[in-house]
Design an enzyme around this catalytic site. Structure first.
Site, mmCIF file in Angstrom:
data_model
loop_
_atom_site.group_PDB
_atom_site.id
_atom_site.type_symbol
_atom_site.label_atom_id
_atom_site.label_comp_id
_atom_site.label_asym_id
_atom_site.label_seq_id
_atom_site.Cartn_x
_atom_site.Cartn_y
_atom_site.Cartn_z
ATOM 1 C CB SER A 80 -16.528 -10.448 -2.444
ATOM 2 O OG SER A 80 -15.644 -9.960 -1.459
ATOM 3 C CE LYS A 132 7.921 -3.389 7.181
ATOM 4 N NZ LYS A 132 7.054 -2.401 6.542
#
Length: 301
Positions: free
Chosen positions: A121, A173
């Protein structure tokens, strides 16, 4: 009176020792700063050195690694840099910062990666920008993908009868909040975000491994799967099978080092002049303290 004068003398000696340690610490820091510039030390040192940088564990910050890479870039005695990587991955931004700094470093000297147990990764992201990658047959590498894990505990909250109040300014948000399930619109936003990061990952690996693996071939395997070192070599994700010292040989060759290379590891915080004097200074301080206690203790005449 005699005892009082002796006490003052002991305290004065203690003060001198503390001042001496402070002086050594100051000289130590100045020494480190000079090493960063690589001026006089580089002229006096030989040119057969390979700088070692260790990347181990989950990658959450790039600060220390960036500093070390920049230090090795400035030192003319360092002819090549070897990254010893043993990491399952980590955050995107730190990996991108290190990738970028490796690109700058390669403009002046070669960079080689030695993979240990795992370099997957984000760790592979970093490694892909090296001049050469060496790993063992059983090294776990690849895993070119992006993952976001967003747990939901809203059902548990409902069962215990608790309420969670969210006050926000901005429609999204609280996207990914664990107190409620994702909406389809929010899921689409997060999928797009992950896809964008994934594309950055693939593009940077393709750039770093240019000429070693075709981009179309890379995209076929950039689905998050991981590989053994042996299979990674077949795909073109790594260059050679070998251990750490095989990677050292590769780095020495790329750095045009003719003699036996000297491996330079990052210095510890006080691995310099302070180490030479610290033990004796500490011992002296202990003696001063013991002497002071003896003077303060009751005596029998």
């Amino acid at each position: 009176m005699k005892k009082s004068r002796t006490g003052v003398a002991v305290l004065f000696i203690g003060f001198l020792i503390v001042a001496f340690v402070a002086l050594i610490m100051t000289l130590s820091m100045l020494s480190n700063e000079k090493e960063e510039t690589g001026t006089w030390s580089s002229i006096l040192e030989g040119g057969n050195k390979i700088g070692i940088v260790t990347i181990e564990g989950t990658i959450m910050s790039s600060d220390d690694i960036l500093k070390q890479l920049r230090k090795y870039r400035k030192k003319s005695s360092i002819k090549a840099v070897l990254l010893r990587v043993n990491s399952p991955g980590g955050s995107v931004a730190p990996a991108q910062e290190i990738y970028r700094e490796i690109a700058r470093l390669r403009e002046k000297k070669p960079v080689v990666v030695s993979m240990e147990t795992v370099a997957a990764s984000a760790a592979y992201y970093i490694s892909s920008n090296a001049d050469a990658i060496v790993c063992s047959q059983g090294t776990i590498t690849g895993s070119i993908g992006v993952i976001m894990i967003l747990p939901e505990i809203h059902q548990i909250i409902q069962r215990v009868g608790a309420d969670v109040n969210i006050i926000k300014a901005g429609k999204y948000k609280d996207i990914g909040s664990i107190t409620r399930p994702l909406t389809e619109e929010e899921r689409g936003i997060l999928n797009g975000f992950a896809a964008e990061i994934h594309e950055q990952f693939i593009s940077d690996v393709a750039r770093g491994r240019k000429g070693k693996i075709e981009e179309q071939k890379l995209r076929e395997i950039a689905d998050g799967r991981f590989f053994t070192g042996e299979k990674a070599k077949e795909w073109g994700l790594v260059d050679d099978i070998g251990n750490f010292y095989d990677a050292v040989k590769v780095a020495a060759k790329l750095g045009k080092i003719k003699t036996e290379p000297e491996l330079v590891y990052p210095k510890k915080k006080w691995d310099n002049l302070l180490d030479v004097f610290m033990e004796s200074a500490a011992s002296a301080v202990v003696k001063v303290v013991e002497r002071t206690r003896a003077l303060q203790a009751p005596t029998i005449q």
